[in-house]
Design a protein around this motif. Sequence first.
Motif, short mmCIF file in Angstrom:
data_model
loop_
_atom_site.label_atom_id
_atom_site.label_comp_id
_atom_site.label_asym_id
_atom_site.label_seq_id
_atom_site.Cartn_x
_atom_site.Cartn_y
_atom_site.Cartn_z
N VAL A 7 59.67 -96.95 29.52
CA VAL A 7 59.98 -97.95 28.50
C VAL A 7 58.66 -98.59 28.06
O VAL A 7 57.72 -98.67 28.84
N SER A 8 58.62 -99.03 26.81
CA SER A 8 57.38 -99.60 26.28
C SER A 8 57.69 -100.73 25.32
O SER A 8 58.78 -100.79 24.74
N GLY A 9 56.71 -101.59 25.12
CA GLY A 9 56.85 -102.66 24.14
C GLY A 9 55.53 -103.37 23.91
O GLY A 9 54.62 -103.32 24.74
N LYS A 83 61.22 -93.52 48.38
CA LYS A 83 60.55 -94.46 47.48
C LYS A 83 60.48 -93.87 46.07
O LYS A 83 60.32 -92.67 45.90
N THR A 84 60.59 -94.75 45.08
CA THR A 84 60.27 -94.36 43.71
C THR A 84 58.91 -94.96 43.36
O THR A 84 58.41 -95.86 44.04
N ARG A 85 58.33 -94.45 42.30
CA ARG A 85 56.98 -94.84 41.87
C ARG A 85 57.07 -95.52 40.52
O ARG A 85 57.68 -94.97 39.59
N ILE A 86 56.48 -96.69 40.41
CA ILE A 86 56.43 -97.43 39.16
C ILE A 86 54.98 -97.46 38.69
O ILE A 86 54.09 -97.84 39.45
N GLU A 87 54.76 -97.08 37.46
CA GLU A 87 53.42 -97.14 36.88
C GLU A 87 53.49 -97.99 35.62
O GLU A 87 54.28 -97.73 34.71
N MET A 88 52.64 -99.03 35.58
CA MET A 88 52.55 -99.91 34.41
C MET A 88 51.17 -99.71 33.79
O MET A 88 50.17 -99.79 34.49
N ASN A 89 51.17 -99.47 32.49
CA ASN A 89 49.90 -99.33 31.77
C ASN A 89 49.84 -100.37 30.66
O ASN A 89 50.84 -100.66 30.00
N PHE A 90 48.65 -100.93 30.49
CA PHE A 90 48.40 -102.01 29.54
C PHE A 90 47.33 -101.54 28.57
O PHE A 90 46.19 -101.32 28.96
N GLU A 91 47.70 -101.41 27.30
CA GLU A 91 46.78 -100.90 26.28
C GLU A 91 46.46 -102.00 25.28
O GLU A 91 47.36 -102.50 24.58
N PHE A 99 50.05 -103.27 24.31
CA PHE A 99 51.18 -102.35 24.41
C PHE A 99 51.38 -102.04 25.89
O PHE A 99 50.48 -101.53 26.55
N VAL A 100 52.55 -102.39 26.42
CA VAL A 100 52.85 -102.20 27.83
C VAL A 100 53.83 -101.04 27.97
O VAL A 100 54.85 -100.99 27.27
N THR A 101 53.51 -100.11 28.87
CA THR A 101 54.39 -99.00 29.19
C THR A 101 54.70 -99.05 30.68
O THR A 101 53.78 -99.17 31.50
N ILE A 102 55.98 -98.98 31.02
CA ILE A 102 56.43 -98.95 32.41
C ILE A 102 57.20 -97.66 32.62
O ILE A 102 58.17 -97.39 31.89
N GLU A 122 67.35 -100.13 32.72
CA GLU A 122 67.84 -101.37 32.11
C GLU A 122 67.01 -102.56 32.58
O GLU A 122 66.60 -103.41 31.78
N GLY A 123 66.74 -102.62 33.88
CA GLY A 123 65.98 -103.74 34.43
C GLY A 123 64.57 -103.83 33.90
O GLY A 123 64.09 -104.92 33.55
N TRP A 124 63.87 -102.70 33.81
CA TRP A 124 62.50 -102.72 33.31
C TRP A 124 62.47 -103.03 31.80
O TRP A 124 61.56 -103.70 31.32
N SER A 125 63.48 -102.56 31.06
CA SER A 125 63.55 -102.90 29.63
C SER A 125 63.72 -104.40 29.46
O SER A 125 63.06 -105.02 28.61
#
Length: 160
Positions: A7-9, A83-91, A99-102, A122-125
């Motif tokens: 998801v991104s925004g 475990k799941t892996r969460i990656e957050m990128n900040f552009e 621009f944030v992408t999770i 849904e939660g990350w959005s």
Amino acid sequence: MSLGFRVSGRIGRPVAEVFDAVVNPKKLSGYFTTIGGASAPLETGIGVVWWGKVPVEVDEVVKDSRIVLRWDATDADGKPAYKTRIEMNFEPLDDGGTFVTIAESGWREGAVGLKKSYLNCEGWSQMLACMKAYVEYGINLRDGYYRSEMKGEPANETNV
């Protein structure tokens, strides 16, 4: 093959401010981990607790750029199984925004993994929407939004 999503925004603030809204526990608790908070700043190699009970492993923090986390995925009985892996990128954007992408990945294929991945998507959005309101306007969108928040409980799959 494992299940995952992205998801991104756009957040209308500089990347340093947006990044700090995630790594700073006081700020994160103002719009995302509102019940139970965040136990510590996100730093590479440490473990933190979100919502007073969810352990989060911090694999990587690259200032103003990237955060990589891991947390428990549960099996059909609700027990931690992997475990799941969460990656957050900040552009940083040319207009001064960010621009944030999770992306979260690693659920096992099958009905349980699919259902839980959809819930986290849904939660990350919603986290992105809440972050935008909080960082840009100082508003906590979670306040009274979820059934769980109205009861003073952290959200989970049975009470949202």
